[in-house]
Motif scaffolding. Structure first.
Motif, PDB file in Angstrom:
ATOM      1  N   GLN A  78     -18.895  40.552  36.504  1.00 26.74           N
ATOM      2  CA  GLN A  78     -18.795  39.804  35.255  1.00 26.74           C
ATOM      3  C   GLN A  78     -19.509  38.460  35.392  1.00 26.74           C
ATOM      4  O   GLN A  78     -19.103  37.616  36.198  1.00 26.74           O
ATOM      5  N   VAL A 184     -14.591  45.770  28.736  1.00 31.78           N
ATOM      6  CA  VAL A 184     -15.187  45.256  27.503  1.00 31.78           C
ATOM      7  C   VAL A 184     -16.035  44.041  27.870  1.00 31.78           C
ATOM      8  O   VAL A 184     -15.724  42.900  27.518  1.00 31.78           O
ATOM      9  N   MET A 190     -18.084  45.933  23.474  1.00 26.19           N
ATOM     10  CA  MET A 190     -17.678  44.730  22.740  1.00 26.19           C
ATOM     11  C   MET A 190     -17.732  44.972  21.228  1.00 26.19           C
ATOM     12  O   MET A 190     -16.847  44.545  20.484  1.00 26.19           O
ATOM     13  N   GLU A 193     -14.840  47.279  20.211  1.00 29.06           N
ATOM     14  CA  GLU A 193     -13.567  46.561  20.146  1.00 29.06           C
ATOM     15  C   GLU A 193     -13.443  45.789  18.835  1.00 29.06           C
ATOM     16  O   GLU A 193     -12.401  45.823  18.174  1.00 29.06           O
ATOM     17  N   LYS A 194     -14.527  45.098  18.445  1.00 31.52           N
ATOM     18  CA  LYS A 194     -14.493  44.345  17.190  1.00 31.52           C
ATOM     19  C   LYS A 194     -14.229  45.274  16.002  1.00 31.52           C
ATOM     20  O   LYS A 194     -13.401  44.991  15.127  1.00 31.52           O
TER      21      LYS A 194
END
Length: 328
Positions: A78, A184, A190, A193-194
């Motif tokens: 990350q 995510v 990402m 998820e939104k």
């Protein structure tokens, strides 16, 4: 020949395990399960739970299982976290690799594949990134990957290991629902998820010098990543001891963030609900990072097979598999 795949219970690692098994290779998995899932390890495959910082366990595993080659995927990845915790990233990614290489050298491992990243290039100002593009990482994660490449090559030369450093670009997709990415941290999940939470996808920066103002990236299906590992593993057996191969794994095709979000809307059925909102640029985001895939095609005879629609569709299937029906 038997391969030990570190991180083999992770998203990418599990795909590499499946690809190598399907091709008739013998494999074993070594994973600390910090992000991996033991359910991803196929029945009949030897699994060792442990950290690559544990030199004694690595030596016991490598010698006890008669390991001839290592595919090293275990790492922290990350970018934002690496900025906040650089010491942790250098310990896990560089010291962990050093410990593994030392154990591999001590137990006579002859082949070593290292999972690197396009993050080693930083913010290249070129249309296509070749393996000769100068490396200038802009975050600790990218630095650890570049340092890892140096360490792998130096160890290979010193100990007669044949090595390969594989620089991934933007990975997406899944071979099946059980192997899907559960994190995510990348664009595709990402956006998923939104959308499933009723929000709007976010475009970070809409004023880049690109056709639609958003960043362009080279998206590569995880199944293609896995097949590239298999191709590299087999080519290493034909190369001189101590030699190294460094290649990009990409499609050589740029897709903008806005284009990818539009495609996600189409594939998921969210349509116009996937219209993004703009946010300020993120520090260190280059306008365009797209791989040249010439060297991997020449050296390994490998070409990506999957397009972006296949990536999104397979990733969406995996995402839906773990959601309640009402949120799909």
């Amino acid at each position: 020949m038997t391969w030990l795949i570190t991180g083999g219970a992770g998203f990418i690692g599990a795909h590499v395990v499946r690809a190598m098994l399907a091709a008739g290779e013998r494999v074993a998995v070594f994973d600390d399960l910090s992000t991996g899932d033991p359910a991803r390890v196929p029945d009949g495959v030897t699994f060792v739970k442990g950290s690559v910082l544990d030199g004694a366990l690595l030596r016991e595993t490598l010698s006890g299982l008669g390991i001839d080659g290592v595919v090293h995927l275990a790492a922290k990845k990350q970018v934002g976290e690496s900025v906040e915790r650089p010491l942790f990233y250098y310990r896990e990614n560089v010291e962990g690799l050093r410990t593994l290489l030392e154990a591999a050298a001590d137990t006579g491992v002859r082949r070593f594949l290292f999972s690197s990243s396009a993050a080693v290039y930083g913010t290249p100002d070129v249309d296509l990134v070749t393996e000769d593009t100068p490396c200038a990482p802009v975050n600790p994660y990218g630095e650890t990957k570049l340092a890892g490449e140096w360490l792998v090559r130096a160890t290979g030369r010193a100990h007669g290991m044949t090595t390969a450093c594989l620089r991934y670009f933007n990975v997406a997709g899944a071979a099946d629902e059980l192997l899907a990415d559960t994190g995510v941290f990348n664009l595709v999940p990402m956006v998923f998820e939104k959308l499933t939470e009723g929000g709007a996808p976010v475009v970070f920066g809409d004023d880049y010098d690109t056709p639609d103002g958003s960043c362009e990236r080279d998206f590569i299906h995880v199944e293609d990543i896995a097949s590239a590992h298999l191709a590299a593993a087999r080519v290493l057996g034909e190369r001189e001891p101590g030699s190294d191969l460094t290649v990009n794994i990409g499609r050589g095709e740029g897709v903008s963030v806005r284009e990818m979000i539009t495609l996600i809307g189409e594939v998921t059925g969210y349509g116009s609900a996937a219209a993004p909102v703009s946010a300020p640029r993120r520090a260190g985001d280059p306008a365009r990072v797209v791989a040249s895939a010439d060297r991997i095609r020449a050296e390994l005879g490998w070409t990506a097979r999957h397009d972006t629609r296949a990536m999104v569709a397979s990733a969406w299937s995996g995402w839906c598999h773990r959601l309640p029906d009402a949120r799909r």
